[in-house]
Design an enzyme around this catalytic site. Structure first.
Site, PDB file in Angstrom:
ATOM      1  N   ARG A  42       0.787  -1.221   0.000  1.00  0.00           N
ATOM      2  CA  ARG A  42       0.000   0.000   0.000  1.00  0.00           C
ATOM      3  C   ARG A  42       0.827   1.282   0.000  1.00  0.00           C
ATOM      4  NH1 ARG A  42      -4.462   0.288   4.544  1.00  0.00           N
ATOM      5  NH2 ARG A  42      -3.787  -1.844   4.939  1.00  0.00           N
ATOM      6  N   HIS A  88      -7.933  -3.697  -7.462  1.00  0.00           N
ATOM      7  CA  HIS A  88      -7.703  -3.035  -6.176  1.00  0.00           C
ATOM      8  C   HIS A  88      -8.980  -3.066  -5.333  1.00  0.00           C
ATOM      9  CE1 HIS A  88      -4.955  -0.552  -3.812  1.00  0.00           C
ATOM     10  NE2 HIS A  88      -5.949   0.277  -3.520  1.00  0.00           N
ATOM     11  N   TYR A 132     -18.648  13.225 -12.354  1.00  0.00           N
ATOM     12  CA  TYR A 132     -18.632  14.433 -13.169  1.00  0.00           C
ATOM     13  C   TYR A 132     -17.334  14.590 -13.967  1.00  0.00           C
ATOM     14  CZ  TYR A 132     -22.583  15.760 -10.233  1.00  0.00           C
ATOM     15  OH  TYR A 132     -23.781  15.782  -9.578  1.00  0.00           O
TER      16      TYR A 132
END
Length: 823
Positions: A42, A88, A132
């Site tokens: 990570r 993921h 968006y």
């Protein structure tokens, strides 16, 4: 119901099969396993491609989706969904935040994602929701994935074993240094600044050509970090230290300029901010400090930034010192520290790397990628050559081959007949059977022959690369240069010298001051301009207020920015910055010097030497009360502890009296309290270490003691000013003191009768100088040297300062004519 656990027999004790472990050991191992999972899975980037798993998976998902730089933009939510579903399995917000960061031009030096829509701002505004915004890979991101389909890197199963994902990307450029990385793992963190692509590639090529190159050599190419927001990194030494060790603290300073307003006054215009600074927050903090009075001299503050860049305007009040305002802004708001930690995964293990090690690891990675790519391409080329060889043989026997195929019962029979008749391989026979008749034309034949020659040349090239290390490295260098030519740009961040660093000194006005110290170690400084010149013979004004049984022992002139070597009567030397001495009024007693100078009881300052213009090859020449003189190289006083160091070894009851700076070509004039002087060549006193006692400079009469030391030369037009305890003194040209051999009795300088009292100080003065005389009780007087008449040796002199009964002159210092304080 079946079970994998065998049913224990009646005589078998289940408890005996339970393994007993210490809980501390189990917790330690479990924590280590967890920590390594976070570190490798990570938080930390891989040194080879400079990416963390989430970055790598986003880019690979986009590659698999076909969302390249040449395709249309795709909704960010679609990219996040594909990444989360296939590679993921973590929260979508974490993936989207990473995607946003890779698209922000103010966060990443060379953005890996081409974003469309609102992706946030330097003011800390968040990006719009993922539904968006749209995104696609940037062209340079495709260079990280180049040749990934040619077995250049290892793949591993994804989280649910449905697909495979790359363990690392081929990475055609050193992305770890180019774009940097930031991450916090368990017990460790990484913070790698971004760099200029052209510089990094030039350094990489240099290291390939010169494997023994050191960090200093690589810094000829990589000047320092190159932040996307520009600004300045202060201090080349700090950069070198960070590159040489893998850790360091870099000072990043905003870019700004001072402009004159048409209406009068100045404005400070900030055009670049330190990396990762929130512009809106910086402006807000400046406004708060102005309102609270921490920053003075600011009339207005505006943020005029737009899409073209940062522009924060600080309007200064009329009459305000713009330099002080600028330095206050730097100290509190326009400078930040970048704590560099070059920590990355090397073979799956976290390791702090130097600049050279980072580039060397990348070069090893590219060597492996190019080798595996060449092996893949070679196998492909050999397969193609094999097919082309079959086609060429078929063309040579075209009529027989066509006849043979036509006579065969089916395809398999035709293949078998071709293999038996012409020795074709299975692949060649299969290809020939599927050939169209149109390929038997003469033009097609010529094209096949041309292709075959090209394939053979490619095979030869690939075999050379695989057989020769130098050829393989040459390919790597050529590809790196191509990347630099395509994507390279000019540096955005400037590198400033160390002296550009803002310190507390920059906030202190530069001025000449008078410093006074008492026997009880009270010290203060006062602006020299406070003391107006008086005619000689005056009483002066109050310059200090020593308490009962205390007295003034030292007065000297200094500049607030001077570094001072402070010598004591015990032979110790301390280092002190003038502005560290508290500034107080004339009538104040002063403050205890315990926090400035670690003086023992009875230890007093006897001489002060400014070090700003001190040459390491010059000498510190000292004289003691018993007449010993010694010279020590100034270089031995460079590293002085806070508790001081020994400047001279003294005999019992002896004291250090005075100090001068000499260059080896001067004469020394030693004056005594009894009015005697001796002048001799400083070469008669050899250089010696700090702990040495010195040699005898003057043969003292019984009861006499040394009062001071002056350094002069043959062409010195100054005079020797002698001041006695009762305030009398005189000037005599230094030329009247003839040179003698060391350790003589000397010549009479001034009469020290009951009127004059013993000599307290001797100074070399010029006609335009002023002197500052201070008495034991704190009276201080500034007097022009020109008011003191020039007379010969062996005279009584004139009154310089009227000293009250019970008081006496404590110390004298000179305000040089070039100090700007003389009228």
């Amino acid at each position: 119901m079946s079970s994998d656990v065998p049913d224990p027999g009646p005589d078998e004790d289940v408890a005996a099969r339970v393994e007993r472990v210490r809980i501390e050991d189990e917790m330690e191992q479990s924590y280590i396993d967890y920590a390594m999972s976070v570190i490798a899975g990570r938080a930390l980037p891989d040194v080879r491609d400079g990416l963390k798993p989430v970055h790598r998976r986003i880019l690979y998902a986009m590659h698999e989706m076909g969302v390249s730089s040449g395709s249309s933009h795709r909704k960010s939510s679609s990219i996040v969904g594909e990444t989360m579903g296939d590679y993921h399995p973590h929260g979508d917000s974490a993936i989207y935040d990473t995607l946003v960061g890779m698209a922000q031009e103010f966060s990443m030096r060379y953005p890996l994602v081409d974003g469309q829509g609102n992706f946030g701002s330097m003011d800390g505004d968040p990006a719009a929701a993922m539904r968006y915004t749209e995104a696609r890979m940037s062209p340079i991101a495709e260079e990280l994935l180049a040749d990934i389909g040619k077995d250049t890197v290892d793949f591993s199963p994804n989280y649910d074993d449905r697909l495979t994902e790359p363990e690392v990307l081929p990475s055609s450029f050193p992305n770890l240094l180019v774009n940097g990385s930031t991450g916090i793992a368990v017990g460790m963190s990484t913070k790698i600044p971004p760099h200029n692509l052209q510089e990094v590639i030039d350094a990489t090529v240099h290291l390939i050509d010169n494997p023994d190159a050191e960090v200093a050599d690589l810094m000829e190419y990589i000047k320092g970090p190159d932040f996307p927001t520009g600004a300045n990194v202060v201090g080349k030494d700090a950069i070198y230290s960070a590159y040489a060790t893998g850790r360091g603290r870099l000072t990043v300073r905003a870019e700004f300029e001072v402009e004159e307003r048409e209406s009068g006054g100045d404005r400070i215009v900030v055009t670049e901010l330190p990396y990762q600074e929130n512009k809106a927050r910086v402006v807000e903090r400046i406004a708060d400090d102005v309102n609270e009075g921490i920053i003075e001299g600011v009339a207005d503050l505006r943020d005029e930034s737009d899409r073209n860049g940062v522009r924060v305007v600080v309007e200064c009040k009329r009459g305000a010192n713009v330099e002080v305002v600028k330095n206050q802004l730097l100290e509190h708001h326009l400078e930040s520290t970048f704590g560099m930690i070059n920590l990355a995964l090397v073979d799956g293990q976290p390791q702090v790397l130097t600049l050279k090690e980072t580039l060397a690891e990348y070069i090893d990675h590219r060597k492996e990628v190019v080798r595996r790519r060449s092996e893949y391409d070679l196998a492909e080329a050999e397969d193609r050559a094999h097919i082309l060889e079959g086609r060429l043989k078929a063309l040579e026997n075209a009529e027989d081959v066509v006849e043979l195929i036509r006579d065969a019962e089916d395809r398999d029979g035709a293949k078998e007949a071709l293999r038996e008749a012409y020795g074709f391989s299975v692949d060649q026979a299969d290809h020939i059977v599927r050939m169209q008749l149109g390929s038997l034309t003469s033009m097609e034949a010529a094209e096949i022959e041309s292709e075959y020659e090209s394939v053979q040349a490619e095979i030869e090239r690939l075999e050379t690369i695989l057989d020769s290390e130098s050829e393989l490295l040459s390919v790597i260098k050529d590809e790196l240069r191509d990347i630099a030519e395509t994507y390279g740009d000019d540096r955005k961040t400037s590198i400033l010298e160390d002296e550009g660093t803002v310190t507390r000194e920059d906030l202190i006005p530069e001025e000449d001051v008078v410093v006074a110290m008492t026997a009880d170690d009270y010290i203060k400084r006062m602006p020299a301009a406070q003391f107006d010149p008086q005619r000689r013979g005056g009483k002066g004004i109050i310059g200090g207020d020593p308490k009962d049984e205390d007295r003034i022992t030292t007065v000297f002139r200094a500049n607030t920015h001077d570094y001072l070597l402070c010598f004591t009567n015990r032979g110790q030397v301390y280092r002190l910055k003038t502005y560290e001495i508290p500034e107080m009024s004339r009538t104040a007693r002063g403050k205890s010097a315990v926090n400035l100078l670690d003086l023992d009881d009875g230890e007093q300052l006897t001489a002060v030497v400014p070090t700003d213009d001190l040459d390491a090859e010059e000498c510190i020449t000292m004289v003691t009360r018993h007449g010993y003189v010694k010279r020590t190289c100034a270089a031995e006083f460079e590293n002085i502890l806070s508790t001081g160091i020994i400047a001279a070894k003294l005999e019992d009851n002896d004291e250090l009296v005075d100090v001068e700076v000499t260059d080896g070509s001067m004469d020394l004039v030693v004056a005594t309290e009894g009015g005697m002087t001796i002048r001799f060549d400083e070469d008669e006193v050899r250089q010696m270490g700090r702990s040495a006692r010195g040699v005898r400079g003057i043969d003292l009469q019984d009861g006499d003691a040394v009062a001071g030391l002056v350094a002069t030369s043959d062409d010195d037009e100054r005079s020797l000013l002698t001041v006695t305890a009762n305030g009398y003194g005189k000037r005599t040209p230094l030329s009247e003191y003839r040179r003698q051999s060391r350790y003589g009795k000397g010549l009479i300088d001034i009469k020290t009768d009951e009127r004059n009292g013993p000599v307290r100080s001797v100074k070399a003065v010029s006609e335009d100088d002023h002197i500052v005389v201070m008495s034991d009780r704190g009276q201080i007087m500034r007097c022009p040297v020109a008011d003191i008449s020039t007379v010969g040796r062996n005279t009584k002199g004139v009154v310089i300062m009227t000293v009250e009964e019970g008081d006496s002159v404590a110390s004298v210092d000179v305000l040089p004519s070039d100090s700007g304080t003389a009228d």
